[in-house]
Design an enzyme around this catalytic site. Structure first.
Site, PDB file in Angstrom:
ATOM      1  N   LYS A 282       0.931  -0.952   0.424  1.00 40.65           N
ATOM      2  CA  LYS A 282       0.440   0.237   0.000  1.00 40.65           C
ATOM      3  C   LYS A 282       0.501   1.199   0.346  1.00 40.65           C
ATOM      4  CE  LYS A 282       0.522   1.707   4.740  1.00 40.65           C
ATOM      5  NZ  LYS A 282       1.583   2.205   4.835  1.00 40.65           N
TER       6      LYS A 282
ATOM      7  N   GLY B 223       9.612  -1.211   4.035  1.00 39.16           N
ATOM      8  CA  GLY B 223      10.032  -0.195   3.322  1.00 39.16           C
ATOM      9  C   GLY B 223       8.680   1.631   3.406  1.00 39.16           C
ATOM     10  N   GLY B 224       7.821   0.867   4.623  1.00 33.37           N
ATOM     11  CA  GLY B 224       6.684   2.067   4.831  1.00 33.37           C
ATOM     12  C   GLY B 224       5.872   1.541   3.330  1.00 33.37           C
TER      13      GLY B 224
ATOM     14  N   GLY C 144       4.042  -1.472   3.644  1.00 34.73           N
ATOM     15  CA  GLY C 144       3.133  -2.450   4.765  1.00 34.73           C
ATOM     16  C   GLY C 144       3.536  -4.315   4.191  1.00 34.73           C
ATOM     17  N   GLY C 145       4.573  -4.423   3.460  1.00 34.73           N
ATOM     18  CA  GLY C 145       4.590  -5.782   2.879  1.00 34.73           C
ATOM     19  C   GLY C 145       4.203  -6.429   3.734  1.00 34.73           C
ATOM     20  N   GLY C 146       4.849  -6.689   5.558  1.00 40.96           N
ATOM     21  CA  GLY C 146       5.063  -7.434   6.879  1.00 40.96           C
ATOM     22  C   GLY C 146       3.099  -8.046   7.273  1.00 40.96           C
ATOM     23  N   SER C 147       1.953  -6.312   7.107  1.00 44.42           N
ATOM     24  CA  SER C 147       0.715  -6.124   6.795  1.00 44.42           C
ATOM     25  C   SER C 147       0.281  -7.337   6.140  1.00 44.42           C
ATOM     26  CB  SER C 147       0.453  -4.802   7.102  1.00 44.42           C
ATOM     27  OG  SER C 147       1.141  -4.602   8.244  1.00 44.42           O
ATOM     28  N   ALA C 148       1.150  -7.230   4.668  1.00 47.27           N
ATOM     29  CA  ALA C 148      -0.150  -8.392   3.919  1.00 47.27           C
ATOM     30  C   ALA C 148       0.385  -9.262   3.942  1.00 47.27           C
ATOM     31  CB  ALA C 148       0.956  -7.493   2.323  1.00 47.27           C
TER      32      ALA C 148
ATOM     33  N   ASP D 131      -1.991  -2.056  10.142  1.00 46.74           N
ATOM     34  CA  ASP D 131      -2.032  -1.899   8.931  1.00 46.74           C
ATOM     35  C   ASP D 131      -2.676  -3.292   7.925  1.00 46.74           C
ATOM     36  OD1 ASP D 131      -0.898   0.647   8.425  1.00 46.74           O
ATOM     37  OD2 ASP D 131       0.682   0.420   7.801  1.00 46.74           O
TER      38      ASP D 131
END
Length: 310
Positions: A17, A106-107, A109-113, A145
């Protein structure tokens, strides 16, 4: 056949995102800050494969540097799987395989995804059928997120960012992302913003007098008008993110010089998101930035949230 592509695996894809707008208020007692934000899911993805197992295990690979991604309970996807199992009374385990396409720290939201994808994948693997509302509740317990990664599209986030209201966004918005090998810690960026405000070094209107998303932002999204969106994009964390990172300021300036309408640091950074008028201009901006030695990606939004593939 690789572990990720075995026929007994459930494959779920979830998007990264950008924050088109991010207003940050004061810190709550729980350590989180009040937020008023607009998320847009973009076409840069995390792929999670859930395999039947008696234990909870995880492996990670990808198109980005994954050296610092944990594979134990510090990983949000692992925590998501265990939370779902505990909630639904599942006694089985799962082996999760994550292919990362979103920059780490990277800001975006990869971990949230990953966590959102793990919830959907395990729900399908175990047949728990918790439904969207219950999965949203679990997602909110995992991180601010995660609920958005579950739903995707474009949405207004309030509270910690997890209180979501869908926002109408017509058409397609083209973005060029400039990624960085050196990540930024979200807690450190919020702490730096607090320190800047305490010393009077933040912008004059920081924090915003109202934690409402400006009407002009929502009107531009509703109209599908990149020209109207460009001047109203905003990120309260940008000042803290670029502090000591002149490379981010140069990326923003070069993006505008090469033809982007506007640029913003995505979330807590360090990814820079450049809004372009259309896909052709975006490709030109991407190529010009790549010619300077940067990693630049052309993506578009909005796209769907976590969903089962195959």
């Amino acid at each position: 056949m690789s572990m990720a592509h075995r026929s007994d695996a459930v494959h779920v894809r979830a998007p990264g995102k950008i924050n088109v707008y991010l207003g940050v208020g004061s810190q709550h007692d729980d350590g989180y800050h009040a937020l008023a934000t607009v998320f847009q899911a973009v076409s840069l993805y995390e792929d999670v494969y859930a395999h039947p197992s008696n234990e909870f295990t995880l492996e990670v690979y990808g198109d980005v540097d994954v050296a610092d991604v944990p594979v134990d309970d510090r990983n949000l996807a692992m925590r998501a799987a265990k939370l779902l199992a505990q909630t639904a009374g599942v006694t089985a385990g799962v082996h999760l395989v994550i292919r990362k396409g979103v920059p780490v720290a990277g800001g975006m939201g990869g971990g949230s995804a990953d966590a959102a994808a793990a919830l959907v994948a395990c729900d399908a693997l175990w047949g728990t059928e918790l439904g969207p509302h219950r999965l949203h509740e679990l997602a909110a317990r995992l991180g601010a997120d995660v609920p958005f990664a579950l739903h995707g599209g474009t949405a207004i986030g309030a509270g910690r960012g997890d209180e979501l209201t869908p926002a109408l966004a017509r058409g397609r918005f083209d973005w060029v992302l400039v990624t960085s090998a050196q990540g930024l810690s979200t807690p450190e960026i919020y702490g730096r913003l607090d320190a800047l405000r305490a010393h009077g070094e933040a912008l004059a209107d920081d924090p915003p007098l109202s934690l409402d998303v400006p009407v002009a932002v929502l009107q531009a999204l509703r109209a599908g008008d990149a020209m109207a969106l460009a001047p109203v994009m905003f990120n309260d964390l940008e000042r803290a993110a670029v502090d000591g990172r002149p490379d981010l300021e140069r990326a923003l300036a070069d993006g505008l010089r090469f033809g982007a309408l506007a640029g913003i640091v995505s979330g807590s950074g360090p990814t820079v998101a450049l809004l372009c008028a259309d896909s052709e201009i975006a490709r030109t901006v991407q190529q010009e930035l790549q010619a300077t030695g940067r990693t630049a990606l052309h993506v578009h939004g909005p796209v769907a949230g976590a969903q089962v593939l195959g």
